[in-house]
Design an enzyme around this catalytic site. Structure first.
Site, PDB file in Angstrom:
ATOM      1  N   HIS A 119       0.851  -1.206   0.000  1.00  0.00           N
ATOM      2  CA  HIS A 119       0.000   0.000   0.000  1.00  0.00           C
ATOM      3  C   HIS A 119       0.880   1.248   0.000  1.00  0.00           C
ATOM      4  O   HIS A 119       1.438   1.636   1.019  1.00  0.00           O
ATOM      5  CB  HIS A 119      -0.916  -0.001   1.228  1.00  0.00           C
ATOM      6  CG  HIS A 119      -1.934   1.098   1.229  1.00  0.00           C
ATOM      7  ND1 HIS A 119      -3.288   0.877   1.330  1.00  0.00           N
ATOM      8  CD2 HIS A 119      -1.809   2.443   1.127  1.00  0.00           C
ATOM      9  CE1 HIS A 119      -3.943   2.019   1.290  1.00  0.00           C
ATOM     10  NE2 HIS A 119      -3.055   3.005   1.183  1.00  0.00           N
ATOM     11  N   HIS A 132       1.297   5.258  -2.273  1.00  0.00           N
ATOM     12  CA  HIS A 132       0.706   6.193  -3.257  1.00  0.00           C
ATOM     13  C   HIS A 132       1.841   6.783  -4.081  1.00  0.00           C
ATOM     14  O   HIS A 132       2.372   7.852  -3.770  1.00  0.00           O
ATOM     15  CB  HIS A 132      -0.073   7.297  -2.547  1.00  0.00           C
ATOM     16  CG  HIS A 132      -1.279   6.803  -1.815  1.00  0.00           C
ATOM     17  ND1 HIS A 132      -2.565   6.977  -2.288  1.00  0.00           N
ATOM     18  CD2 HIS A 132      -1.405   6.089  -0.670  1.00  0.00           C
ATOM     19  CE1 HIS A 132      -3.424   6.415  -1.443  1.00  0.00           C
ATOM     20  NE2 HIS A 132      -2.743   5.873  -0.454  1.00  0.00           N
ATOM     21  N   GLN A 154      -9.788   9.132  -4.775  1.00  0.00           N
ATOM     22  CA  GLN A 154      -9.457   9.958  -3.598  1.00  0.00           C
ATOM     23  C   GLN A 154     -10.631  10.815  -3.120  1.00  0.00           C
ATOM     24  O   GLN A 154     -10.828  11.022  -1.935  1.00  0.00           O
ATOM     25  CB  GLN A 154      -8.269  10.871  -3.948  1.00  0.00           C
ATOM     26  CG  GLN A 154      -7.879  11.900  -2.905  1.00  0.00           C
ATOM     27  CD  GLN A 154      -6.915  11.364  -1.865  1.00  0.00           C
ATOM     28  OE1 GLN A 154      -5.788  10.991  -2.162  1.00  0.00           O
ATOM     29  NE2 GLN A 154      -7.366  11.301  -0.627  1.00  0.00           N
ATOM     30  N   HIS A 166      -9.693   1.839   0.690  1.00  0.00           N
ATOM     31  CA  HIS A 166      -9.375   2.643   1.874  1.00  0.00           C
ATOM     32  C   HIS A 166     -10.662   2.618   2.705  1.00  0.00           C
ATOM     33  O   HIS A 166     -11.620   3.326   2.380  1.00  0.00           O
ATOM     34  CB  HIS A 166      -9.052   4.084   1.490  1.00  0.00           C
ATOM     35  CG  HIS A 166      -7.658   4.296   0.992  1.00  0.00           C
ATOM     36  ND1 HIS A 166      -7.191   3.738  -0.162  1.00  0.00           N
ATOM     37  CD2 HIS A 166      -6.631   5.015   1.520  1.00  0.00           C
ATOM     38  CE1 HIS A 166      -5.928   4.107  -0.334  1.00  0.00           C
ATOM     39  NE2 HIS A 166      -5.559   4.883   0.669  1.00  0.00           N
ATOM     40  N   GLU A 186     -10.974   4.831   7.247  1.00  0.00           N
ATOM     41  CA  GLU A 186      -9.722   5.480   7.682  1.00  0.00           C
ATOM     42  C   GLU A 186     -10.092   6.780   8.396  1.00  0.00           C
ATOM     43  O   GLU A 186      -9.914   7.887   7.866  1.00  0.00           O
ATOM     44  CB  GLU A 186      -8.790   5.761   6.495  1.00  0.00           C
ATOM     45  CG  GLU A 186      -7.412   6.223   6.966  1.00  0.00           C
ATOM     46  CD  GLU A 186      -6.501   6.687   5.829  1.00  0.00           C
ATOM     47  OE1 GLU A 186      -6.980   6.781   4.676  1.00  0.00           O
ATOM     48  OE2 GLU A 186      -5.327   6.974   6.107  1.00  0.00           O
ATOM     49  N   ASP A 192       2.394   3.417   2.987  1.00  0.00           N
ATOM     50  CA  ASP A 192       1.380   4.406   2.584  1.00  0.00           C
ATOM     51  C   ASP A 192       1.997   5.609   1.862  1.00  0.00           C
ATOM     52  O   ASP A 192       1.611   5.930   0.749  1.00  0.00           O
ATOM     53  CB  ASP A 192       0.558   4.877   3.786  1.00  0.00           C
ATOM     54  CG  ASP A 192      -0.840   5.348   3.414  1.00  0.00           C
ATOM     55  OD1 ASP A 192      -1.199   5.265   2.227  1.00  0.00           O
ATOM     56  OD2 ASP A 192      -1.581   5.781   4.306  1.00  0.00           O
TER      57      ASP A 192
HETATM   58 FE   FE2 Z   1      -3.499   5.148   1.444  1.00  0.00          FE
END
Ligand code: FE2
Length: 421
Positions: free
Chosen positions: A62, A64, A157, A215, A218, A314
């Site tokens: 995981h 980005h 997102q 996701h 979170e 992350d």
């Molecule tokens: Fe993430």
């Protein structure tokens, strides 16, 4: 290629391994002293592990990659919060170009490879009508394949139901090479949108034979309960092992009675979990005064209940997280502390969290592991077992992929030190 004097995880003795045509052809115990020396005719093609640990490669499940290495561009996140991170990213986003993304992705993948990673799952923001980042990263997959296997998640997102043409953008992302369908239900405008998005995501993945990585929850909100929706959809669509719930930080705040009921469903569903301990301890708990919640999912409890959990970074130096250096051992160290996993049993099997559990999440297990017949993908770590590798926070001495050496490192050594005895 031959490898001698290697320790294998969970095995007391030393091993010699042989690699032919990119695959392990023999794995045999040798005498328990570092006496083996390379045969003279094979010396140039022999790695002497010198009693260090030979493991399957690290898996980064995981990250980005579209946002990495942008911290401070154009402005620094001064508060360190998630919300200021979103503001800083909104300033950086208009500056995104294919060249900018390519250059940062290559630099970061290089860093990850040098630190023993050979499998990466990256989330890529697709709430961008041009899909620039997704197209650019999909275009790099082939070039990177000699060093890493890259999976791309179509990550909405700003939501699927809450973003203009959100569903169409996700479908376009699939056409442009996404391997995994993402989601962000807790960020959707309403609970109804969140629930709808979960059913839609699982159905889209099933239709195209793809994986799911959401996701999920979170947030510190104990009422954020999309995990039960995702797990139910995975169970009913018979997609369990192909589905992953990332973060699930709200689970930290769920009451134990609800969690007990939830675990029954989670176990039945067979879904995977990714936790990002350094990111969660930093971003969660920001609305608390004192005491402050840790805001990390129940890694130890999920693991003890027999579910598959892995750890991830992350972010690496982006608007949400200014640190990060590609070292999964650092994330593991933090995770073991934060999740109260400092007992001997947890420590002595801890590398599972950044190796085979990640491989299971990515569904690459068939080709993964130190076994005769499997591709010779491995790393050699400073240390003799899981515990000593974590204690030393040692370096990756070798990373080998299909029998080809990707990385070879001479560890730092002391030139001078005080004499204290
Ligand atoms: Fe993430």
């Amino acid at each position: 290629m031959n490898i001698i004097n290697a320790r294998l995880r969970g095995q007391p003795s030393l091993y010699s391994l042989t690699v032919e045509q990119g695959c392990f052809s023999a794995i045999e115990p040798q005498s328990d002293t570092l006496t083996a020396t390379p045969e003279s005719d094979t010396i140039s093609n022999t790695i002497d592990a010198q009693g260090n640990l030979l493991s399957a490669p690290f898996v980064e499940p995981h990250i980005h990659l579209d946002a990495v290495l942008t911290a401070g561009q154009p402005n620094w996140n001064q508060s360190g919060t998630l919300f200021e991170g979103i503001e800083r990213w909104a300033e950086r986003k208009p500056m995104l170009t294919a060249e900018d993304i390519e250059q940062r992705v290559l630099k970061t993948v290089q860093l990850l490879v040098e630190n023993g990673v050979q499998y990466i799952r990256t989330h890529v923001d697709v709430t961008d009508p041009s899909l620039t980042a997704l197209k650019t990263i999909a275009g790099l997959k082939e070039k990177l394949s000699k060093a890493v296997e890259l999976q791309i998640v179509a990550f909405p997102q700003e939501g699927i139901c809450s973003f203009p043409n959100g569903k169409q953008l996700m479908e376009q992302a699939v056409e442009h090479g996404a391997d995994v369908i993402g989601g962000i239900p807790h960020f959707e405008y309403t609970r109804e949108y969140g629930v709808e998005s979960m059913h839609w995501v699982v159905a889209l993945a099933k239709k195209h034979g793809l994986l799911v990585d959401v996701h999920c929850d979170e947030i510190d909100d104990e009422a954020s309960r999309f995990l039960e929706v995702l797990a139910t959809a995975a169970l009913e669509q018979d997609m369990g092992e192909r589905v992953t719930a990332s973060h699930t930080t709200a689970m930290h705040s769920y009451n134990n009675a609800y969690c007990s009921k939830l675990f029954r469903l989670l176990k039945k569903s067979k879904i995977n979990f990714v936790s990002c301990p350094t990111e969660s301890i930093h971003l969660q708990g920001r609305f608390d005064t004192f005491p402050k919640r840790r805001g990390i999912t129940r890694v130890k409890e999920l693991r003890e209940a027999g579910m598959n959990v892995c750890l991830a970074q992350d972010s690496i130096q982006d608007p949400w997280y200014t640190l990060g250096n590609g070292k999964l051992l650092r994330v593991l160290d933090a995770g073991l502390h934060i999740c109260h996993m400092m007992g001997y049993r947890d420590l002595s099997t801890a590398l599972d969290l950044i190796t085979q559990n990640g491989a299971k999440t990515l569904q690459v297990e068939e080709q993964y592991g130190i076994e005769v017949g499997k591709p010779a993908n491995f790393i050699i770590l400073q240390g003799s077992d899981d515990l000593s590798v974590i204690q030393q926070q040692g370096e990756v001495l070798y990373s080998v992929r299909k029998g080809e050496v990707l990385v070879q490192r001479e560890p730092a050594y002391l030139v001078k030190t005080a004499t204290l005895s």
